[in-house]
Design an enzyme around this catalytic site. Structure first.
Site, mmCIF file in Angstrom:
data_model
loop_
_atom_site.group_PDB
_atom_site.id
_atom_site.type_symbol
_atom_site.label_atom_id
_atom_site.label_comp_id
_atom_site.label_asym_id
_atom_site.label_seq_id
_atom_site.Cartn_x
_atom_site.Cartn_y
_atom_site.Cartn_z
ATOM 1 N N GLY A 216 0.857 -1.293 -0.003
ATOM 2 C CA GLY A 216 0.082 -0.107 0.009
ATOM 3 C C GLY A 216 0.860 1.218 -0.074
ATOM 4 N N ASP A 246 -4.128 -4.770 -8.842
ATOM 5 C CA ASP A 246 -4.158 -5.416 -10.195
ATOM 6 C C ASP A 246 -3.403 -4.771 -11.375
ATOM 7 O OD1 ASP A 246 -6.338 -7.176 -9.003
ATOM 8 O OD2 ASP A 246 -7.750 -5.782 -9.427
HETATM 9 O O1 RIB Z 1 -9.246 -5.820 -7.078
HETATM 10 C C1 RIB Z 1 -10.283 -5.044 -7.063
HETATM 11 C C2 RIB Z 1 -11.461 -6.006 -7.433
HETATM 12 O O2 RIB Z 1 -11.732 -6.699 -6.622
HETATM 13 C C3 RIB Z 1 -12.647 -5.015 -8.280
HETATM 14 O O3 RIB Z 1 -12.885 -4.432 -9.285
HETATM 15 C C4 RIB Z 1 -13.542 -5.955 -7.569
HETATM 16 O O4 RIB Z 1 -14.421 -6.443 -8.602
HETATM 17 C C5 RIB Z 1 -13.248 -6.984 -6.930
HETATM 18 O O5 RIB Z 1 -13.101 -8.134 -7.479
#
Ligand code: RIB
Length: 302
Positions: A216, A246
């Protein structure tokens, strides 16, 4: 440039900002409601596509309007979605996201994501070659994720596991994992410690070659045999952290697929994630390669 294969979830995110979390029975006025494509798998695939990777995805959506929208959106980012299955009479995955003080709380209804299976992994990886990358997370059934990792390992691919959200028994997949990318909470759950060197050693003793802990606001720490590298988070005005992890995983995969060394790849991933947190939403907030380069060649001079 190697191919990247993403095996994972697709969700429609329903996002609302709230001043605090309501108590039982309380009704509260929030704001800024938005619906936008998300899901950890699809977000990572979108990051790869937007950052100019060669990316293919497998997963499942429902036979509903959200499923159609998610597929079109992902294809628009350059992701090959030919292995994403539309499951009849099943709703698409939904994530309800409440943002309080720039931090998000997510409640999932996995819907069609629960139908992902090992045949989906076989179809996705049919054209994969040694050295290609498999990127997986844990929003789809663990058995299917394990099958994808095992198959990729047998094909001589490089495998990356983002252990989010944490799943019991994930350790069974470790023999097929080259790199793991937990956040601090997941790292603690996996290793039983917050100590990076001790926990890193634990994961490497279990057969994983490289560990990247995303921390973070504290940046990241990379651990491998005899090496530990960390970098602070890049200071940026945070609007919404959804999709930042992500973005980091997708960006890292893109640079590794392009043959960059790990330290450059990590630095790039940290930069891409710093752009994501300044925007609202999931896939929509992930920057293109041009946007990352422009941001760091202009704003960061000051
Ligand atoms: O990592 C973020 C994601 O986690 C979001 O887009 C939501 O859909 C969850 O899966």
């Amino acid at each position: 440039m190697k191919n990247i294969f993403v095996f994972g979830s697709l969700n429609m995110d329903m996002v609302i900002r709230s001043p605090y979390l309501p108590a039982a029975g309380e009704t509260l006025t929030g704001g800024g409601f938005m619906t936008n494509p998300g899901g950890k798998g699809a977000n990572q695939a979108a990051a790869c596509g937007k950052l100019n990777g060669l990316v293919h995805m497998a997963g499942c959506v429902g036979d509903d309007a959200f499923g159609k929208q998610m597929l079109e959106n992902l294809a628009g980012y350059g992701v090959d979605v030919s292995c994403v299955r539309i499951v009849e009479e099943t709703p698409s995955g939904i994530a309800v996201i409440v943002i309080v003080d720039d931090d998000n709380r997510i409640i999932l209804d996995v819907g069609a994501n629960s139908k992902v299976n090992s045949s989906d992994a076989e179809r996705l990886l049919a054209s994969a070659a040694p050295g290609d990358i498999l990127l997986v997370q844990l929003e789809t059934p663990l058995e299917a994720v394990g099958a994808a990792l095992k198959l990729a390992h047998e094909k001589g691919m490089y495998t990356i596991l983002n252990p989010a959200p944490m799943a019991r028994d994930v350790q069974a997949c470790f023999p097929y994992v080259d790199m793991i990318t937990p956040n601090e909470t997941e790292f603690h759950l996996l290793t039983g410690t917050d100590l990076l060197d001790e926990g890193g050693r634990f994961l490497m003793d279990a057969g994983i070659k490289e560990v990247v802990v995303t921390r973070g606001a504290k940046g990241y720490c990379y651990i491998s045999q005899g090496k530990m590298v960390s970098e602070d988070c890049i200071k940026a005005p945070v609007v919404d952290t959804t999709g930042a992890g992500d973005t980091f995983c997708g960006a890292l995969a893109v640079k590794l697929a392009a043959g960059e060394d790990i330290e450059n790849a990590l630095r790039f991933a940290n930069r891409a994630a710093a752009v994501t947190v300044q925007r609202r939403g999931a896939q929509v907030s992930i920057p293109t390669l041009d946007e990352v380069e422009t941001y760091f060649s202009t704003k960061r001079k000051h």
